[in-house]
Design an enzyme around this catalytic site. Structure first.
Site, PDB file in Angstrom:
ATOM      1  N   CYS A 172       0.816  -1.221   0.000  1.00 49.37           N
ATOM      2  CA  CYS A 172       0.000   0.000   0.000  1.00 49.37           C
ATOM      3  C   CYS A 172       0.849   1.270   0.000  1.00 49.37           C
ATOM      4  O   CYS A 172       0.351   2.351  -0.318  1.00 49.37           O
ATOM      5  CB  CYS A 172      -0.927   0.008   1.205  1.00 49.37           C
ATOM      6  SG  CYS A 172      -2.117  -1.338   1.142  1.00 49.37           S
TER       7      CYS A 172
ATOM      8  N   HIS B 252      -3.627   7.121   2.440  1.00 50.58           N
ATOM      9  CA  HIS B 252      -3.943   5.812   1.867  1.00 50.58           C
ATOM     10  C   HIS B 252      -5.355   5.431   2.303  1.00 50.58           C
ATOM     11  O   HIS B 252      -5.748   5.661   3.450  1.00 50.58           O
ATOM     12  CB  HIS B 252      -2.919   4.788   2.363  1.00 50.58           C
ATOM     13  CG  HIS B 252      -3.293   3.379   2.014  1.00 50.58           C
ATOM     14  ND1 HIS B 252      -3.576   2.993   0.732  1.00 50.58           N
ATOM     15  CD2 HIS B 252      -3.451   2.266   2.791  1.00 50.58           C
ATOM     16  CE1 HIS B 252      -3.898   1.707   0.726  1.00 50.58           C
ATOM     17  NE2 HIS B 252      -3.821   1.250   1.963  1.00 50.58           N
TER      18      HIS B 252
ATOM     19  N   ASN C 251     -10.039  -0.481  -0.801  1.00 50.60           N
ATOM     20  CA  ASN C 251      -8.580  -0.334  -0.761  1.00 50.60           C
ATOM     21  C   ASN C 251      -7.993  -0.876  -2.075  1.00 50.60           C
ATOM     22  O   ASN C 251      -7.985  -2.086  -2.295  1.00 50.60           O
ATOM     23  CB  ASN C 251      -8.049  -1.117   0.446  1.00 50.60           C
ATOM     24  CG  ASN C 251      -6.549  -0.993   0.622  1.00 50.60           C
ATOM     25  OD1 ASN C 251      -5.855  -0.481  -0.251  1.00 50.60           O
ATOM     26  ND2 ASN C 251      -6.044  -1.492   1.734  1.00 50.60           N
TER      27      ASN C 251
HETATM   28  O1  UT7 Z   1      -3.879  -1.228   3.462  1.00 51.90           O
HETATM   29  C1  UT7 Z   1      -3.195  -1.414   4.651  1.00 51.90           C
HETATM   30  C2  UT7 Z   1      -3.511  -2.661   5.238  1.00 51.90           C
HETATM   31  N1  UT7 Z   1      -4.820  -2.933   5.705  1.00 51.90           N
HETATM   32  C3  UT7 Z   1      -5.464  -2.223   6.636  1.00 51.90           C
HETATM   33  O2  UT7 Z   1      -5.124  -1.133   6.968  1.00 51.90           O
HETATM   34  C4  UT7 Z   1      -6.624  -2.898   7.298  1.00 51.90           C
HETATM   35  C5  UT7 Z   1      -6.476  -2.809   8.794  1.00 51.90           C
HETATM   36  N2  UT7 Z   1      -7.521  -3.481   9.541  1.00 51.90           N
HETATM   37  C6  UT7 Z   1      -8.819  -3.118   9.497  1.00 51.90           C
HETATM   38  O3  UT7 Z   1      -9.214  -2.221   8.755  1.00 51.90           O
HETATM   39  C7  UT7 Z   1      -9.779  -3.800  10.433  1.00 51.90           C
HETATM   40  O4  UT7 Z   1      -9.063  -4.555  11.369  1.00 51.90           O
HETATM   41  C8  UT7 Z   1     -10.812  -4.730   9.726  1.00 51.90           C
HETATM   42  C9  UT7 Z   1     -11.788  -3.883   8.949  1.00 51.90           C
HETATM   43  C10 UT7 Z   1     -10.101  -5.702   8.804  1.00 51.90           C
HETATM   44  C11 UT7 Z   1     -11.592  -5.506  10.764  1.00 51.90           C
HETATM   45  O5  UT7 Z   1     -12.225  -4.636  11.658  1.00 51.90           O
HETATM   46  P1  UT7 Z   1     -12.123  -4.871  13.245  1.00 51.90           P
HETATM   47  O6  UT7 Z   1     -12.928  -3.825  13.870  1.00 51.90           O
HETATM   48  O7  UT7 Z   1     -10.650  -4.921  13.570  1.00 51.90           O
HETATM   49  O8  UT7 Z   1     -12.822  -6.247  13.402  1.00 51.90           O
HETATM   50  P2  UT7 Z   1     -12.231  -7.603  14.001  1.00 51.90           P
HETATM   51  O9  UT7 Z   1     -11.287  -8.237  13.046  1.00 51.90           O
HETATM   52  O10 UT7 Z   1     -11.745  -7.329  15.378  1.00 51.90           O
HETATM   53  O11 UT7 Z   1     -13.531  -8.483  14.070  1.00 51.90           O
HETATM   54  C12 UT7 Z   1     -14.621  -8.153  14.927  1.00 51.90           C
HETATM   55  C13 UT7 Z   1     -15.733  -9.169  14.725  1.00 51.90           C
HETATM   56  C14 UT7 Z   1     -15.253 -10.607  14.773  1.00 51.90           C
HETATM   57  O12 UT7 Z   1     -16.252 -11.369  15.402  1.00 51.90           O
HETATM   58  P3  UT7 Z   1     -16.107 -11.784  16.950  1.00 51.90           P
HETATM   59  O13 UT7 Z   1     -14.824 -12.536  17.068  1.00 51.90           O
HETATM   60  O14 UT7 Z   1     -16.101 -10.487  17.697  1.00 51.90           O
HETATM   61  O15 UT7 Z   1     -17.340 -12.616  17.170  1.00 51.90           O
HETATM   62  C15 UT7 Z   1     -15.140 -11.015  13.341  1.00 51.90           C
HETATM   63  O16 UT7 Z   1     -15.309 -12.395  13.142  1.00 51.90           O
HETATM   64  O17 UT7 Z   1     -16.317  -9.000  13.427  1.00 51.90           O
HETATM   65  C16 UT7 Z   1     -16.294 -10.262  12.731  1.00 51.90           C
HETATM   66  N3  UT7 Z   1     -16.101  -9.975  11.297  1.00 51.90           N
HETATM   67  C17 UT7 Z   1     -17.119  -9.716  10.474  1.00 51.90           C
HETATM   68  N4  UT7 Z   1     -18.453  -9.642  10.647  1.00 51.90           N
HETATM   69  C18 UT7 Z   1     -19.222  -9.344   9.582  1.00 51.90           C
HETATM   70  C19 UT7 Z   1     -14.942  -9.906  10.623  1.00 51.90           C
HETATM   71  N5  UT7 Z   1     -15.190  -9.614   9.338  1.00 51.90           N
HETATM   72  C20 UT7 Z   1     -16.519  -9.480   9.214  1.00 51.90           C
HETATM   73  C21 UT7 Z   1     -17.377  -9.185   8.137  1.00 51.90           C
HETATM   74  N6  UT7 Z   1     -18.717  -9.120   8.374  1.00 51.90           N
HETATM   75  N7  UT7 Z   1     -16.907  -8.930   6.893  1.00 51.90           N
END
Ligand code: UT7
Length: 347
Positions: free
Chosen positions: A131, A273, A303
């Site tokens: 990125c 970004h 992204n």
């Molecule tokens: O380009 C540079 C690199 N990338 C980034 O900058 C991305 C960085 N990370 C992020 O943007 C975020 O971490 C994400 C958007 C990927 C995830 O958001 P989060 O708030 O960190 O969610 P999480 O991974 O902590 O997941 C929270 C919950 C989980 O369920 P439990 O364990 O709390 O029951 C996940 O299983 O949300 C669940 N979950 C989803 N639910 C519905 C994860 N993905 C999804 C989804 N839809 N697509």
């Protein structure tokens, strides 16, 4: 020693007097096909509300035609750049393409792009910094202008993320889209304009295991096993990357502001970004920059990795929001980890 100095009496002076590199044209290409959050609801256990509240993304573009790869998007950007700047492909001396989804491991996507536009006088290479690729490439391109080596450099950031996205993995499939953007760099017309500062960072020790594609390289060449284990797709520890992104983007943005005595009110636009609206908001907040000055199109494109920043620049330019003297701060964060910031004054 004396002989050397006598032989090159003006070298130091000339080097210090060289003009900075200025962006003289911008362009982008987004494939027409849209993949919305509602479309993803049909494929995955996810929903529009979750995606929008956690990421800010509503839809993304997909380059559907299997015959078209990243270089197709680069070619579209390159053609627009030539047209906008009213130059021919022969005028281009260097093409740098930032991508982590090259058409193939080799030859470079930059060479494919060169061939598409027929830039026979240019040399061409790829940069892979995920990125942060566009900012790394922009910084490299700027040095070739500043050194006096080249007068016209084309820098493109492009990724066909759909080619490495696992559409059965809801934690990553919702994040990425396809797209490309680019710029022409030339010597600035006047001192004090152009790319005035750049800070680039990498941290492989802490970053290399959190956002990666393990298959297809020399460590795990493609086998039936690598395919069965889904190793040819992106894998991400979202929370780790999120934390590192928020900290690093804000830190490099503040560093750029401090080094250049920029106050929040001096910044015309923050061009971050586009990975997640929450990361963008956190960066802007740390900088104290008003939200009106924060460029965001993550809702429409998701992204696009190396594409995000030049896509934003081209949109700003198209909307005629860039004026002589506008201070822009560009910041990025990505796999590696890699991150960086650039300060430029629009000419
Ligand atoms: O380009 C540079 C690199 N990338 C980034 O900058 C991305 C960085 N990370 C992020 O943007 C975020 O971490 C994400 C958007 C990927 C995830 O958001 P989060 O708030 O960190 O969610 P999480 O991974 O902590 O997941 C929270 C919950 C989980 O369920 P439990 O364990 O709390 O029951 C996940 O299983 O949300 C669940 N979950 C989803 N639910 C519905 C994860 N993905 C999804 C989804 N839809 N697509």
């Amino acid at each position: 020693m004396n002989i050397l100095l006598k032989s090159f009496p003006n070298n130091r002076k000339t080097a210090f007097n060289r003009m900075k590199a200025a962006i003289t044209a911008t362009a982008n290409y987004l494939p027409p096909d849209i993949l919305s959050n509602h479309d993803l609801e049909l494929l995955l256990d996810t929903n529009d509300e979750w995606i929008r509240s956690r990421t800010g993304i509503s839809e993304r573009r997909i380059l559907k035609d299997p015959e078209k790869a990243t270089s197709y998007m680069c070619g579209e950007v390159a053609r627009k750049l030539l047209e906008k700047r009213q130059i021919t492909a022969d005028d281009v001396e260097l093409i740098i393409v930032a991508t982590m989804t090259p058409d193939m491991p080799f030859p470079s996507t930059a060479c494919f792009t060169q061939s598409i536009i027929g830039a026979t006088n240019a040399w061409a290479f790829d940069v892979n910094a995920a990125c942060s690729g566009f900012l790394y490439a922009l910084n490299i391109g700027a040095r070739f202008i500043e050194s006096g080596a080249h007068k016209k450099v084309m820098v493109i950031g492009a990724d066909k993320m759909s080619s490495v996205t696992d559409f059965t993995d809801r934690s990553t499939a919702i994040l990425f889209g396809d797209g490309a953007g680019g710029v022409i760099l030339e010597p600035a017309k006047e001192e004090g304009y152009g790319i005035l500062d750049a800070r680039m960072y990498s941290d492989g020790t802490n970053g290399k295991d959190h956002l990666l594609m393990t298959g297809g390289g020399s460590r795990h060449p493609a086998t039936y096993e690598t395919i069965d284990k889904r190793m040819h797709y992106i894998h991400q520890d979202g929370r780790q990357v999120f934390k590192a992104a928020v900290t690093s983007m804000a830190e490099v943005a503040l560093e750029i502001m401090n080094r250049n005595n920029l106050k929040a009110e001096d910044v015309a636009y923050l061009v971050p970004h586009q990975a997640n609206q929450r990361i963008i908001d956190a960066t802007a907040e740390r900088m104290g920059v008003d939200e009106k000055k924060v460029v965001s199109n993550v809702a429409r494109y998701g992204n696009t990795t190396a594409g995000t920043i030049p896509i934003c620049l081209a949109e700003l330019d198209e909307q005629q929001k860039l004026h002589t003297g506008s201070n822009l701060v560009l910041v990025s964060f990505g796999a590696g980890y890699t991150w960086g910031g650039i300060y430029l004054k629009w000419q």
